[in-house]
Design a protein around this motif. Structure first.
Motif, PDB file in Angstrom:
ATOM      1  N   LEU A 181      57.902  57.452 -98.748  1.00 26.79           N
ATOM      2  CA  LEU A 181      56.458  57.524 -98.488  1.00 26.79           C
ATOM      3  C   LEU A 181      56.106  56.255 -97.732  1.00 26.79           C
ATOM      4  N   GLN A 182      55.513  56.422 -96.573  1.00 22.75           N
ATOM      5  CA  GLN A 182      55.175  55.265 -95.750  1.00 22.75           C
ATOM      6  C   GLN A 182      53.685  55.252 -95.439  1.00 22.75           C
ATOM      7  N   ALA A 190      57.209  61.253 -95.791  1.00 16.69           N
ATOM      8  CA  ALA A 190      55.791  61.470 -96.080  1.00 16.69           C
ATOM      9  C   ALA A 190      55.006  60.262 -95.573  1.00 16.69           C
ATOM     10  N   GLN A 191      53.888  60.543 -94.939  1.00 10.85           N
ATOM     11  CA  GLN A 191      53.008  59.494 -94.413  1.00 10.85           C
ATOM     12  C   GLN A 191      51.657  59.655 -95.097  1.00 10.85           C
ATOM     13  N   ILE A 192      51.154  58.575 -95.664  1.00  6.82           N
ATOM     14  CA  ILE A 192      49.831  58.612 -96.284  1.00  6.82           C
ATOM     15  C   ILE A 192      48.865  57.824 -95.402  1.00  6.82           C
ATOM     16  N   GLU A 193      47.727  58.427 -95.129  1.00  6.34           N
ATOM     17  CA  GLU A 193      46.735  57.831 -94.236  1.00  6.34           C
ATOM     18  C   GLU A 193      45.333  58.128 -94.765  1.00  6.34           C
ATOM     19  N   ALA A 194      44.375  57.409 -94.201  1.00 11.83           N
ATOM     20  CA  ALA A 194      42.951  57.661 -94.434  1.00 11.83           C
ATOM     21  C   ALA A 194      42.597  57.703 -95.921  1.00 11.83           C
ATOM     22  N   VAL A 195      43.137  56.763 -96.668  1.00 16.23           N
ATOM     23  CA  VAL A 195      42.806  56.661 -98.088  1.00 16.23           C
ATOM     24  C   VAL A 195      41.463  55.951 -98.200  1.00 16.23           C
ATOM     25  N   ARG A 196      40.524  56.627 -98.797  1.00 16.83           N
ATOM     26  CA  ARG A 196      39.194  56.034 -98.960  1.00 16.83           C
ATOM     27  C   ARG A 196      38.651  56.396-100.335  1.00 16.83           C
TER      28      ARG A 196
END
Length: 150
Positions: free
Chosen positions: A119-120, A83-89
């Motif tokens: 999770l990366q 799992a890749q987590i991105e664009a956390v705002r």
């Protein structure tokens, strides 16, 4: 807080949050109406079962945060899922209230529900506060990331 899949109607608020940041303002193009590139990207993300564009609402149903989870199937780790987590705002007026921690706790649980074994994330080295935040959540800098922009 409520976590839900983003809809096309949420897109303007999401892009506004992406652009409301010292690095985002140099790479995003928030305007009304939104450029078609954002609409096209949303449609592609929305159609892909391995992508989850999420918005976070407060008790007044106002969007206060967003994140994107991508699930990457690969052969290593016995056919594992990364799992890749991105664009956390988080909306500017809601920062510093613990919302980011809650969002990551939710994302960690969601990745586990999707049977991910890891999770990366990536973060810009120009964001030392973010790096400290991720370390405090238990993320470790185990690899050196590299990019090639076109």
């Amino acid at each position: 807080m409520t976590f839900r899949k983003a809809t096309r109607n949420d897109l303007s608020q999401i892009v506004k949050m992406l652009a409301d940041d010292e690095l985002g303002k140099t790479r995003e193009n928030y305007q009304t109406p939104l450029p078609t590139e954002y609409l096209n990207a949303f449609e592609n993300i929305n159609a892909d079962q391995n992508q989850e564009l999420i918005v976070v609402e407060d008790e007044n149903f106002e969007i206060i945060g967003t994140l994107q989870l991508s699930y990457i199937q690969y052969l290593t780790y016995r056919g594992g899922i990364r799992a890749q987590i991105e664009a956390v705002r988080i909306r500017k007026d809601k920062r510093g209230l613990g919302i980011g921690k809650t969002m990551f706790e939710w994302a960690i649980q969601r990745a586990k529900e999707r049977n991910a074994h890891v999770l990366q994330l990536t973060t810009d080295k120009k964001r030392p506060k973010a790096i400290k935040f991720y370390e405090d959540l238990g993320f470790k800098a185990t690899h050196e990331g590299m990019k090639m922009h076109f």
